[in-house]
Design an enzyme around this catalytic site. Structure first.
Site, PDB file in Angstrom:
ATOM      1  N   ARG A 249      34.364 -15.631  -2.781  1.00 16.90           N
ATOM      2  CA  ARG A 249      35.776 -15.390  -2.484  1.00 16.90           C
ATOM      3  C   ARG A 249      36.608 -16.545  -3.043  1.00 16.90           C
ATOM      4  O   ARG A 249      36.153 -17.696  -3.040  1.00 16.90           O
ATOM      5  CB  ARG A 249      35.989 -15.244  -0.984  1.00 16.90           C
ATOM      6  CG  ARG A 249      35.274 -14.021  -0.391  1.00 16.90           C
ATOM      7  CD  ARG A 249      35.445 -13.916   1.108  1.00 16.90           C
ATOM      8  NE  ARG A 249      34.727 -12.740   1.611  1.00 16.90           N
ATOM      9  CZ  ARG A 249      33.466 -12.742   2.002  1.00 16.90           C
ATOM     10  NH1 ARG A 249      32.751 -13.866   1.934  1.00 16.90           N
ATOM     11  NH2 ARG A 249      32.891 -11.644   2.456  1.00 16.90           N
ATOM     12  N   LYS A 276      33.871 -16.075   5.562  1.00 18.10           N
ATOM     13  CA  LYS A 276      34.492 -14.996   6.321  1.00 18.10           C
ATOM     14  C   LYS A 276      33.590 -14.543   7.458  1.00 18.10           C
ATOM     15  O   LYS A 276      34.069 -14.237   8.556  1.00 18.10           O
ATOM     16  CB  LYS A 276      34.787 -13.820   5.386  1.00 18.10           C
ATOM     17  CG  LYS A 276      35.474 -12.649   6.055  1.00 18.10           C
ATOM     18  CD  LYS A 276      35.779 -11.558   5.046  1.00 18.10           C
ATOM     19  CE  LYS A 276      36.493 -10.382   5.696  1.00 18.10           C
ATOM     20  NZ  LYS A 276      36.808  -9.313   4.717  1.00 18.10           N
ATOM     21  N   HIS A 339      40.174 -12.313  -6.910  1.00 17.67           N
ATOM     22  CA  HIS A 339      39.218 -11.636  -6.042  1.00 17.67           C
ATOM     23  C   HIS A 339      38.458 -10.555  -6.800  1.00 17.67           C
ATOM     24  O   HIS A 339      37.357 -10.139  -6.400  1.00 17.67           O
ATOM     25  CB  HIS A 339      39.957 -11.019  -4.850  1.00 17.67           C
ATOM     26  CG  HIS A 339      39.127 -10.900  -3.611  1.00 17.67           C
ATOM     27  ND1 HIS A 339      38.176  -9.917  -3.461  1.00 17.67           N
ATOM     28  CD2 HIS A 339      39.103 -11.633  -2.476  1.00 17.67           C
ATOM     29  CE1 HIS A 339      37.606 -10.041  -2.268  1.00 17.67           C
ATOM     30  NE2 HIS A 339      38.138 -11.075  -1.652  1.00 17.67           N
ATOM     31  N   ARG A 342      34.619 -10.442  -7.891  1.00 19.10           N
ATOM     32  CA  ARG A 342      33.562  -9.957  -7.001  1.00 19.10           C
ATOM     33  C   ARG A 342      33.222  -8.497  -7.315  1.00 19.10           C
ATOM     34  O   ARG A 342      32.048  -8.126  -7.396  1.00 19.10           O
ATOM     35  CB  ARG A 342      34.005 -10.116  -5.542  1.00 19.10           C
ATOM     36  CG  ARG A 342      34.042 -11.570  -5.101  1.00 19.10           C
ATOM     37  CD  ARG A 342      34.714 -11.756  -3.751  1.00 19.10           C
ATOM     38  NE  ARG A 342      34.052 -11.082  -2.648  1.00 19.10           N
ATOM     39  CZ  ARG A 342      32.961 -11.493  -2.027  1.00 19.10           C
ATOM     40  NH1 ARG A 342      32.354 -12.612  -2.444  1.00 19.10           N
ATOM     41  NH2 ARG A 342      32.462 -10.836  -1.000  1.00 19.10           N
ATOM     42  N   HIS A 366      27.915 -10.524   2.104  1.00 15.83           N
ATOM     43  CA  HIS A 366      28.153  -9.422   3.010  1.00 15.83           C
ATOM     44  C   HIS A 366      27.052  -9.401   4.057  1.00 15.83           C
ATOM     45  O   HIS A 366      25.980  -9.993   3.869  1.00 15.83           O
ATOM     46  CB  HIS A 366      28.170  -8.097   2.250  1.00 15.83           C
ATOM     47  CG  HIS A 366      29.377  -7.927   1.379  1.00 15.83           C
ATOM     48  ND1 HIS A 366      29.454  -6.983   0.371  1.00 15.83           N
ATOM     49  CD2 HIS A 366      30.571  -8.583   1.366  1.00 15.83           C
ATOM     50  CE1 HIS A 366      30.638  -7.061  -0.215  1.00 15.83           C
ATOM     51  NE2 HIS A 366      31.322  -8.026   0.348  1.00 15.83           N
ATOM     52  N   TYR A 376      19.828 -11.547   7.932  1.00 18.14           N
ATOM     53  CA  TYR A 376      19.042 -12.500   7.154  1.00 18.14           C
ATOM     54  C   TYR A 376      19.731 -13.863   7.171  1.00 18.14           C
ATOM     55  O   TYR A 376      20.956 -13.966   7.270  1.00 18.14           O
ATOM     56  CB  TYR A 376      18.933 -12.034   5.696  1.00 18.14           C
ATOM     57  CG  TYR A 376      17.991 -10.865   5.489  1.00 18.14           C
ATOM     58  CD1 TYR A 376      16.613 -11.050   5.496  1.00 18.14           C
ATOM     59  CD2 TYR A 376      18.485  -9.589   5.268  1.00 18.14           C
ATOM     60  CE1 TYR A 376      15.751  -9.987   5.279  1.00 18.14           C
ATOM     61  CE2 TYR A 376      17.638  -8.518   5.060  1.00 18.14           C
ATOM     62  CZ  TYR A 376      16.262  -8.723   5.071  1.00 18.14           C
ATOM     63  OH  TYR A 376      15.410  -7.673   4.850  1.00 18.14           O
TER      64      TYR A 376
END
Length: 410
Positions: A249, A276, A339, A342, A366, A376
């Protein structure tokens, strides 16, 4: 019957002069009088009796700052308080104290306290963005107002200034921030309610769109050639190159610190408070990324930030830097954004290079869970992710050099 005082006239008040070496009074009725001092000052006062029978007096102010008409209005208020069983002297003292307290609890003072109290709930880049919004777009307009005096229209006028310059999304976000500050003020007993709840529907509705991005290989190659031809500030050039290689990001990239980067191990470990998802994130560094970072280290390695502000090393690069560089290269905001790197990586890694989706999602930071539903950790599948990131860097080089491999699925 008590003797009734004949009301004063404006002429009497205006022409009253000192008499001898003692002050004297001119009565206006209802307990109010004008005290004329030996120096010639004229002061409006009112005598009254408290419920316990104790004689007391109020001071309304000096003439001519307070006219005869204004003094009589103050007398009427005081007599109404007395009729309601309220000591006007104590009422005045309480009001003065409340005003003094309110003056120390301005919106700016409360907002800065709220920022400090809630800093742990926001990523570093978000904290910086919220602080900048408040200092630039809110404090100049309502910062000096006591929170108890702020009305819905005050907040609305403030955010509408942002709306007027086209910052519609930011205006909505700043309205929410003002509401959070006022709810904090409610929680600590300064006000009764958050007045921003009255502003529902008052701002222009923002139509949500995805971040503009280039996701077609040939156009991506043209973008990479444009980036490598960019002649702007070296920090901006390096940030553009790394935006493509890392696809993190924008806020995570511009706030990167040298303490987080290990060039020997070829790793960038981003702490959770910057992310985030609030989870630590690891970015494997390709050989190309390490080379770029070594070049940047020669310029900013003595400081805290990889990309410091050009104005001060105490802050990181502006959030507008990469987008401004893209505009300077001729890419409109409807075509490509910071952005958007991504989405470019996500699409091409999956649809062209055939990389495992779970690895891509890991690298995008994510939320990815194992078969048992557990998230994970940051080092999950690290060797495979490291290989994927190197393949991505190599592929971008091939696209840039236009060797005809952009349409080949590997």
């Amino acid at each position: 019957m008590p003797k009734l005082s004949k009301p004063l006239t404006d002429t009497q008040v205006k022409t009253a002069k000192p008499k001898g070496d003692k002050p004297y009074t001119l009565a206006d009725g209802g307990g109010m009088y004008l005290e004329v001092t030996t120096s010639g000052s004229k002061i409006w006062r009112m005598s009254y009796r408290q419920e316990n029978g104790k004689q007391n007096r109020l001071t309304f102010g000096a003439y001519p700052e307070i006219s005869l008409l204004e003094a009589r209005a103050k007398r009427a208020v005081a007599r109404k308080l007395l009729a309601d069983g309220i000591d006007p002297g104590q009422f005045k003292r309480d009001a003065k104290q409340a005003k003094a307290i309110a003056a120390t609890h301005t919106f700016e003072a409360v907002a800065l306290t709220w920022l400090e109290k809630t800093v742990a709930t926001r990523a570093v880049t978000t904290q910086e963005k919220v602080t900048n919004w408040l200092k630039k777009d809110v404090f100049p307009f309502i910062g000096n107002m006591p929170v108890s005096a702020i009305k819905p229209t005050d907040v609305l006028a403030t955010v509408q200034k942002m709306e007027a310059r086209g910052a519609i999304d930011s205006a909505h976000r700043v309205k929410q921030i003002c509401g959070q500050v006022l709810r904090y003020a409610v929680a600590i007993g300064l006000i009764e309610r958050d007045v921003t709840t009255d502003l529902k529907g008052a701002l222009t509705i923002s139509i949500k769109t995805n971040y503009a991005s280039i996701t077609e290989p040939k156009q991506s190659g043209e973008l990479m050639r444009s980036i490598f031809s960019y002649t702007g500030h070296p920090y901006a050039l390096a940030a553009l190159k790394l935006s493509a290689l890392f696809f993190v990001r924008p806020g995570e990239l511009r706030s990167a610190q040298w303490s987080e980067i290990d060039l020997e191990a070829a790793e960038w470990r981003i702490p959770g408070e910057k992310m985030k998802m609030k989870v630590d994130h690891l970015v494997p560094l390709s050989t190309q990324a390490v080379d770029i970072l070594r070049g940047v280290f020669a310029m900013s390695g003595h400081g805290k930030y990889v990309f410091p502000s050009i104005r001060t090393n105490e802050r990181c690069m502006s959030e507008n830097t990469v987008n401004a560089a893209l505009r300077a290269m001729g890419y409109a905001k409807e075509t490509m954004t910071a952005h958007g790197f991504r989405a470019m990586a996500r699409t091409i890694l999956d649809e062209v290079l055939g990389e495992r989706v779970d690895l891509i999602e890991h690298q995008l930071a994510h939320a990815v869970k194992d078969p048992n539903g557990r998230a994970y950790n940051r080092t999950a599948h690290l060797p495979a992710r490291r290989e994927m990131m190197q393949r991505w860097s190599d592929y971008l080089d091939k696209l840039r050099m236009d060797v005809g491999t952009h349409s080949i699925r590997t």
